[in-house]
Design a protein around this motif. Structure first.
Motif, PDB file in Angstrom:
ATOM      1  N   ASN A 192       2.623   3.422  33.505  1.00  0.00           N
ATOM      2  CA  ASN A 192       2.577   4.318  34.653  1.00  0.00           C
ATOM      3  C   ASN A 192       3.913   4.338  35.390  1.00  0.00           C
ATOM      4  O   ASN A 192       4.383   5.399  35.793  1.00  0.00           O
ATOM      5  CB  ASN A 192       1.449   3.910  35.609  1.00  0.00           C
ATOM      6  CG  ASN A 192       1.486   4.706  36.883  1.00  0.00           C
ATOM      7  OD1 ASN A 192       1.408   5.934  36.873  1.00  0.00           O
ATOM      8  ND2 ASN A 192       1.635   4.014  37.992  1.00  0.00           N
ATOM      9  N   THR A 193       4.530   3.189  35.560  1.00  0.00           N
ATOM     10  CA  THR A 193       5.825   3.125  36.236  1.00  0.00           C
ATOM     11  C   THR A 193       6.845   4.004  35.521  1.00  0.00           C
ATOM     12  O   THR A 193       7.639   4.688  36.147  1.00  0.00           O
ATOM     13  CB  THR A 193       6.334   1.667  36.303  1.00  0.00           C
ATOM     14  OG1 THR A 193       5.394   0.900  37.065  1.00  0.00           O
ATOM     15  CG2 THR A 193       7.692   1.573  36.950  1.00  0.00           C
ATOM     16  N   GLY A 218       5.982   7.774  36.483  1.00  0.00           N
ATOM     17  CA  GLY A 218       5.646   8.116  37.865  1.00  0.00           C
ATOM     18  C   GLY A 218       6.890   8.267  38.725  1.00  0.00           C
ATOM     19  O   GLY A 218       7.913   8.799  38.285  1.00  0.00           O
ATOM     20  N   TRP A 219       6.824   7.753  39.950  1.00  0.00           N
ATOM     21  CA  TRP A 219       7.905   7.924  40.924  1.00  0.00           C
ATOM     22  C   TRP A 219       9.245   7.444  40.394  1.00  0.00           C
ATOM     23  O   TRP A 219      10.268   8.119  40.564  1.00  0.00           O
ATOM     24  CB  TRP A 219       7.562   7.186  42.234  1.00  0.00           C
ATOM     25  CG  TRP A 219       8.672   7.255  43.224  1.00  0.00           C
ATOM     26  CD1 TRP A 219       8.967   8.314  44.047  1.00  0.00           C
ATOM     27  CD2 TRP A 219       9.660   6.256  43.500  1.00  0.00           C
ATOM     28  NE1 TRP A 219      10.070   8.027  44.825  1.00  0.00           N
ATOM     29  CE2 TRP A 219      10.520   6.754  44.494  1.00  0.00           C
ATOM     30  CE3 TRP A 219       9.902   4.977  42.994  1.00  0.00           C
ATOM     31  CZ2 TRP A 219      11.588   6.040  45.000  1.00  0.00           C
ATOM     32  CZ3 TRP A 219      10.970   4.262  43.503  1.00  0.00           C
ATOM     33  CH2 TRP A 219      11.802   4.795  44.493  1.00  0.00           C
ATOM     34  N   ARG A 237       2.799  12.681  45.767  1.00  0.00           N
ATOM     35  CA  ARG A 237       1.821  12.136  44.824  1.00  0.00           C
ATOM     36  C   ARG A 237       2.303  12.287  43.391  1.00  0.00           C
ATOM     37  O   ARG A 237       2.896  13.293  43.026  1.00  0.00           O
ATOM     38  CB  ARG A 237       0.510  12.910  45.012  1.00  0.00           C
ATOM     39  CG  ARG A 237      -0.633  12.442  44.183  1.00  0.00           C
ATOM     40  CD  ARG A 237      -1.855  13.274  44.525  1.00  0.00           C
ATOM     41  NE  ARG A 237      -3.021  12.851  43.800  1.00  0.00           N
ATOM     42  CZ  ARG A 237      -4.009  13.654  43.458  1.00  0.00           C
ATOM     43  NH1 ARG A 237      -3.976  14.933  43.778  1.00  0.00           N
ATOM     44  NH2 ARG A 237      -5.032  13.179  42.786  1.00  0.00           N
ATOM     45  N   ALA A 242      -3.662   6.666  36.847  1.00  0.00           N
ATOM     46  CA  ALA A 242      -3.008   6.075  38.017  1.00  0.00           C
ATOM     47  C   ALA A 242      -2.686   7.209  38.972  1.00  0.00           C
ATOM     48  O   ALA A 242      -2.066   8.205  38.591  1.00  0.00           O
ATOM     49  CB  ALA A 242      -1.731   5.347  37.616  1.00  0.00           C
ATOM     50  N   ASP A 243      -3.102   7.067  40.213  1.00  0.00           N
ATOM     51  CA  ASP A 243      -2.897   8.072  41.253  1.00  0.00           C
ATOM     52  C   ASP A 243      -2.097   7.410  42.366  1.00  0.00           C
ATOM     53  O   ASP A 243      -2.628   6.605  43.123  1.00  0.00           O
ATOM     54  CB  ASP A 243      -4.263   8.562  41.750  1.00  0.00           C
ATOM     55  CG  ASP A 243      -4.171   9.812  42.597  1.00  0.00           C
ATOM     56  OD1 ASP A 243      -3.085  10.090  43.144  1.00  0.00           O
ATOM     57  OD2 ASP A 243      -5.203  10.497  42.731  1.00  0.00           O
ATOM     58  N   ASP A 244      -0.787   7.712  42.422  1.00  0.00           N
ATOM     59  CA  ASP A 244       0.126   7.083  43.375  1.00  0.00           C
ATOM     60  C   ASP A 244       0.387   8.045  44.530  1.00  0.00           C
ATOM     61  O   ASP A 244       0.788   9.186  44.310  1.00  0.00           O
ATOM     62  CB  ASP A 244       1.442   6.727  42.671  1.00  0.00           C
ATOM     63  CG  ASP A 244       2.388   5.950  43.557  1.00  0.00           C
ATOM     64  OD1 ASP A 244       1.913   5.149  44.393  1.00  0.00           O
ATOM     65  OD2 ASP A 244       3.609   6.139  43.426  1.00  0.00           O
ATOM     66  N   ASN A 245       0.160   7.592  45.755  1.00  0.00           N
ATOM     67  CA  ASN A 245       0.297   8.409  46.958  1.00  0.00           C
ATOM     68  C   ASN A 245       1.140   7.661  47.979  1.00  0.00           C
ATOM     69  O   ASN A 245       0.888   6.484  48.242  1.00  0.00           O
ATOM     70  CB  ASN A 245      -1.083   8.675  47.567  1.00  0.00           C
ATOM     71  CG  ASN A 245      -1.986   9.432  46.628  1.00  0.00           C
ATOM     72  OD1 ASN A 245      -2.033  10.642  46.673  1.00  0.00           O
ATOM     73  ND2 ASN A 245      -2.698   8.724  45.754  1.00  0.00           N
ATOM     74  N   TYR A 246       2.124   8.343  48.570  1.00  0.00           N
ATOM     75  CA  TYR A 246       2.955   7.713  49.601  1.00  0.00           C
ATOM     76  C   TYR A 246       3.449   8.771  50.572  1.00  0.00           C
ATOM     77  O   TYR A 246       3.448   9.963  50.285  1.00  0.00           O
ATOM     78  CB  TYR A 246       4.126   6.945  48.978  1.00  0.00           C
ATOM     79  CG  TYR A 246       5.095   7.820  48.220  1.00  0.00           C
ATOM     80  CD1 TYR A 246       6.264   8.278  48.829  1.00  0.00           C
ATOM     81  CD2 TYR A 246       4.842   8.214  46.914  1.00  0.00           C
ATOM     82  CE1 TYR A 246       7.154   9.092  48.142  1.00  0.00           C
ATOM     83  CE2 TYR A 246       5.723   9.026  46.225  1.00  0.00           C
ATOM     84  CZ  TYR A 246       6.873   9.466  46.847  1.00  0.00           C
ATOM     85  OH  TYR A 246       7.748  10.283  46.178  1.00  0.00           O
ATOM     86  N   THR A 268      -1.502   2.917  45.122  1.00  0.00           N
ATOM     87  CA  THR A 268      -1.754   3.365  43.757  1.00  0.00           C
ATOM     88  C   THR A 268      -3.178   2.964  43.415  1.00  0.00           C
ATOM     89  O   THR A 268      -3.522   1.781  43.482  1.00  0.00           O
ATOM     90  CB  THR A 268      -0.775   2.720  42.762  1.00  0.00           C
ATOM     91  OG1 THR A 268       0.557   3.058  43.143  1.00  0.00           O
ATOM     92  CG2 THR A 268      -1.042   3.197  41.344  1.00  0.00           C
ATOM     93  N   ARG A 282       5.140  -3.861  40.562  1.00  0.00           N
ATOM     94  CA  ARG A 282       6.231  -3.001  41.010  1.00  0.00           C
ATOM     95  C   ARG A 282       7.370  -3.245  40.020  1.00  0.00           C
ATOM     96  O   ARG A 282       7.391  -2.675  38.975  1.00  0.00           O
ATOM     97  CB  ARG A 282       6.630  -3.348  42.448  1.00  0.00           C
ATOM     98  CG  ARG A 282       5.577  -3.061  43.485  1.00  0.00           C
ATOM     99  CD  ARG A 282       5.527  -1.649  43.949  1.00  0.00           C
ATOM    100  NE  ARG A 282       6.734  -1.287  44.676  1.00  0.00           N
ATOM    101  CZ  ARG A 282       7.089  -0.052  44.958  1.00  0.00           C
ATOM    102  NH1 ARG A 282       6.330   0.941  44.604  1.00  0.00           N
ATOM    103  NH2 ARG A 282       8.196   0.215  45.604  1.00  0.00           N
TER     104      ARG A 282
END
Length: 181
Positions: A17-18, A21-22, A38, A52-56, A66, A114
């Motif tokens: 996922n890393t 993702g972001w 997101r 994986a649903d990452d929100n910030y 996440t 992380r």
């Protein structure tokens, strides 16, 4: 599925996922809330569907979470936030976050949350950057940790991380463990 096998697969999925993702600027999705950002990543594996649903939200200080679902049910969550960029050093946010992305992309299944336990890089500018991930207590099933970024020995960024399995109940109010979904 056996618990240890499932936890290993969760660790591998978090690293995957890393990389999607972001930190890699991939899989942007429509935010759930105004002002949030997101990234959603899914992986179909032999054992099931992982998402994986990452929100910030924010930039200099960007708390978020996440949520990992497994076969359609909430299975694991990680929250992050705290001080963020050290006050007075906001002008170094862009190179700090560029380095953070490199550190996160170096994560391994041993430290999948992380970034790795330790990561250092000498940038083309000649500046030395260091990333440290410190586990205060726990493991992938329940974790309290922190991450810190240093530039030339000066703390530039820091935040706290907590993570946990999601344990739900079945219709008989018995524990529903994610490896049994």
């Amino acid at each position: 599925m056996e618990k240890q096998v499932w936890l290993k697969e969760l660790s591998e999925f978090l690293v995957e996922n890393t990389h999607h993702g972001w930190a890699s600027d991939e899989n942007k999705a429509e935010p759930l809330l105004p002002g949030w950002k997101r990234h959603v990543y899914l992986s179909k594996r032999e054992t099931g569907l992982w998402i994986a649903d990452d929100n910030y939200t924010g930039y200099f200080r960007a708390p978020g979470f996440t949520l990992v679902t497994y076969n359609g049910k909430n299975a694991w969550i990680m929250q992050y936030g705290g001080a963020g960029m050290v006050e007075g050093l906001e002008n170094k946010a862009k190179p700090t976050f560029a380095f953070l992305k490199k550190a996160l992309l170096s994560s391994t299944p041993l430290y999948p949350f992380r970034g790795p336990k330790y990561f250092a890089a000498q940038e083309t500018s000649g500046e030395e950057w260091k990333y440290k991930f410190y586990i205060n207590h726990g493991d992938i099933t329940s974790l309290s940790a922190s991450e810190t970024i240093y530039n030339k020995g000066i703390i530039m960024f820091m935040q706290d991380i907590s993570a946990s399995l999601v344990l739900d109940k079945d219709k008989d109010r018995k524990i529903l463990e994610p490896w049994n979904f």
